[in-house]
Design an enzyme around this catalytic site. Structure first.
Site, mmCIF file in Angstrom:
data_model
loop_
_atom_site.group_PDB
_atom_site.id
_atom_site.type_symbol
_atom_site.label_atom_id
_atom_site.label_comp_id
_atom_site.label_asym_id
_atom_site.label_seq_id
_atom_site.Cartn_x
_atom_site.Cartn_y
_atom_site.Cartn_z
ATOM 1 N N CYS A 95 92.314 0.006 42.021
ATOM 2 C CA CYS A 95 91.202 0.842 42.462
ATOM 3 C C CYS A 95 90.470 0.188 43.633
ATOM 4 O O CYS A 95 90.063 -0.975 43.532
ATOM 5 C CB CYS A 95 90.231 1.082 41.310
ATOM 6 S SG CYS A 95 88.766 2.024 41.779
ATOM 7 N N CYS A 119 89.300 7.906 39.068
ATOM 8 C CA CYS A 119 89.170 6.707 38.232
ATOM 9 C C CYS A 119 90.544 6.375 37.674
ATOM 10 O O CYS A 119 91.202 7.230 37.079
ATOM 11 C CB CYS A 119 88.179 6.948 37.085
ATOM 12 S SG CYS A 119 88.132 5.573 35.908
ATOM 13 N N GLN A 128 88.180 6.772 19.014
ATOM 14 C CA GLN A 128 88.671 5.729 19.906
ATOM 15 C C GLN A 128 89.172 6.327 21.217
ATOM 16 O O GLN A 128 89.803 7.380 21.225
ATOM 17 C CB GLN A 128 89.793 4.938 19.230
ATOM 18 C CG GLN A 128 89.352 4.083 18.056
ATOM 19 C CD GLN A 128 88.685 2.775 18.493
ATOM 20 O OE1 GLN A 128 88.486 2.533 19.668
ATOM 21 N NE2 GLN A 128 88.346 1.935 17.531
ATOM 22 N N TYR A 178 81.526 2.729 7.196
ATOM 23 C CA TYR A 178 81.378 3.144 8.591
ATOM 24 C C TYR A 178 82.598 3.981 8.994
ATOM 25 O O TYR A 178 83.254 3.724 10.000
ATOM 26 C CB TYR A 178 81.241 1.940 9.525
ATOM 27 C CG TYR A 178 80.239 0.904 9.098
ATOM 28 C CD1 TYR A 178 78.892 1.026 9.425
ATOM 29 C CD2 TYR A 178 80.628 -0.220 8.358
ATOM 30 C CE1 TYR A 178 77.969 0.060 9.039
ATOM 31 C CE2 TYR A 178 79.715 -1.178 7.960
ATOM 32 C CZ TYR A 178 78.383 -1.033 8.306
ATOM 33 O OH TYR A 178 77.471 -1.993 7.929
ATOM 34 N N GLU A 231 79.519 7.079 5.671
ATOM 35 C CA GLU A 231 79.088 7.187 7.059
ATOM 36 C C GLU A 231 77.673 7.746 7.098
ATOM 37 O O GLU A 231 77.338 8.673 6.373
ATOM 38 C CB GLU A 231 80.042 8.107 7.841
ATOM 39 C CG GLU A 231 79.595 8.496 9.225
ATOM 40 C CD GLU A 231 79.412 7.289 10.142
ATOM 41 O OE1 GLU A 231 78.331 7.206 10.766
ATOM 42 O OE2 GLU A 231 80.324 6.454 10.225
ATOM 43 N N ASP A 241 84.368 -1.017 9.486
ATOM 44 C CA ASP A 241 84.528 -0.851 10.931
ATOM 45 C C ASP A 241 83.155 -0.550 11.515
ATOM 46 O O ASP A 241 82.853 0.572 11.925
ATOM 47 C CB ASP A 241 85.508 0.300 11.212
ATOM 48 C CG ASP A 241 85.821 0.447 12.698
ATOM 49 O OD1 ASP A 241 85.358 -0.399 13.489
ATOM 50 O OD2 ASP A 241 86.511 1.411 13.068
ATOM 51 N N CYS A 248 84.703 -4.581 17.201
ATOM 52 C CA CYS A 248 84.796 -4.435 18.659
ATOM 53 C C CYS A 248 83.996 -5.512 19.389
ATOM 54 O O CYS A 248 83.862 -5.454 20.612
ATOM 55 C CB CYS A 248 84.329 -3.045 19.087
ATOM 56 S SG CYS A 248 82.603 -2.687 18.683
#
Length: 443
Positions: A72, A159, A274, A303, A324, A372, A399
């Site tokens: 890019c 992008c 995701q 979660y 959740e 998660d 993450c």
């Protein structure tokens, strides 16, 4: 003592957690964007702090063997990617080392992190696009990502992390915004683009409800027939929250569908889902393999979001209970169970810690617990309840290596950390996911 605007020559010896090059000069560390390890460059000091500085690379004197030419042309100024200047092998090495050093430093666990699983598609992988919209000095519509460390939008035509279709739709939308004089009314463009089902959702975030989008919507749907949903989201508040709770369906359905691990999922505008479809299957296959469930096992999925991990695991165990806090996500999870004819998965709306404590009081027992959590990790109370539930094994999907390491430092007294498996879900950026297998310490 270094001062602002001073120019020095230095060698990059390491990376920060977010991919900045580390250059040591006397007693100072200088953090420099777009430098690779073993590279010597001319650097101008841009900011001075008490113990460290920030710098900008002016010229490469001795290039690193790990340097790559960015795909890019905007990679140096755009804040969307941080690692395009590194070869993909070097990106993986950086992430591997980051996870290993973070686990060792924070959780003080003596374990060798498994080799990171790289992506076969390091470009064009994102199924979700979120672009701020504004105008330039000539009052022309611009859409793009924010400049690195600023709130200035970098206009972009393409992008490289999103699909050609998504780029095509964004460019057409900019033309339509100009045509229908929507300059001051559009705040964000959001797209969800599912490759396997060839379904696209478009969300136009406006400042006001009364914005007339009818003609623009008609034209964009005619332009791109795979658009199955167009939603107007109204958000006039001056906050960092992009989507408000107020939406109007302008075309098609409230959701689109995607296929993942052999199952079909409804994905709505607000769904946590995701962003890398193909690596998500790798991630979930890793969870399935490490969980090693039997048809007699009961699983708690904390979660759980829209139920993706729990529903994938439900095919391999006796029962899954998902928890959740977001009500719409629970509604989506139940619907995802229904459309896949899965009857052994139950989804509960509530705070993870409180629901887990209630289950503990009720004497519920689980063979495996999957967590998660969001980037901030688990609360201390949630971890204490996890330990009290005394499940045979825990699968932790994270993450953020730092909050993962912090939580493991609590859990390691009661669980053996068996496997830490990094997965590169986000090539060209410093982000990644980890899957951790823990087994209960037998007293």
């Amino acid at each position: 003592m270094l001062v602002k605007n001073q120019i020095i020559t230095g060698k990059c010896t390491d990376y920060t957690y977010n991919g900045l090059g580390v250059v040591k000069h006397d007693t100072f560390c200088i953090f420099v964007k777009d430098m690779a390890v073993d590279e010597v460059g001319q650097i101008i000091i841009t900011a001075v702090r008490k113990d460290y500085c920030y710098g900008r690379l002016l010229k490469i004197i001795e290039p690193s063997k790990q340097r790559a030419e960015p795909e890019c042309p905007l990679s140096k100024t755009c804040g969307g990617c941080q690692l395009q200047h590194l070869s993909y092998n070097e990106q993986l090495s950086f992430k591997q080392n980051h996870v290993q050093s973070t686990i060792s430093r924070i959780s003080r666990i003596d374990i060798k992190v498994a080799e990171i699983i790289g992506s076969k598609n390091p470009f064009g992988y994102r199924n979700k696009v979120m672009l701020p919209v504004s105008t330039d000095k000539s009052d022309n519509i611009i859409a793009g990502f924010y400049r690195y460390n600023s709130n200035v939008i970098i206009p972009l035509e393409s992008c490289y992390l999103q699909s050609e279709k998504a780029n095509r739709v964004v460019n057409k939308l900019k033309h339509l915004f100009e045509k229908y004089r929507l300059h001051k009314q559009i705040r964000y463009i959001m797209l969800r683009d599912m490759d396997k089902t060839d379904e696209l959702m478009l969300v136009l975030v406006t400042y006001e409800k009364e914005t007339d989008l009818g003609s623009a919507v008609e034209e964009i749907v005619e332009f791109e027939p795979t658009i199955k949903s167009v939603i107007q989201n109204i958000n006039g508040k001056k906050t960092n929250v992009i989507l408000s709770d107020e939406s109007i369906l302008l075309y098609g359905s409230e959701y689109i569908q995607d296929e993942l691990c052999g199952l079909t999922f409804n994905v709505s505008a607000h769904s946590f889902y995701q962003v890398n479809n193909y690596q998500t299957e790798v991630l979930y296959d890793t969870v399935v393999s490490l969980a090693d469930l039997s048809k007699e096992d009961t699983v708690l999925d904390m979660y759980c979001g829209v139920g993706t991990i729990g529903l994938v695991l439900s095919q391999r165990c006796k029962e899954v209970i998902g928890v959740e806090v977001v009500e719409q996500a629970v509604i989506d999870a139940r619907e995802n169970a229904r459309i896949n004819n899965i009857e052994n998965a139950t989804f509960i709306c509530g705070d993870a810690e409180k629901v887990a404590q209630k289950m503990l009081k009720e004497g519920k027992q689980f063979d495996c617990i999957v967590v998660d959590p969001p980037r901030k990790g688990c609360s201390k109370g949630t971890i204490e309840t996890l330990i009290a539930l005394n499940s045979e094994k825990i699968i932790y999907v994270s993450c953020d290596p730092a909050t993962l390491a912090r939580d493991l430092s609590y859990l390691k007294q009661h669980y053996n950390i068996e496997v830490i498996q990094p997965v590169d879900m986000f090539p060209q950026t410093y982000h990644l996911e980890c899957v951790v297998l823990m087994s209960r310490v037998e007293k």
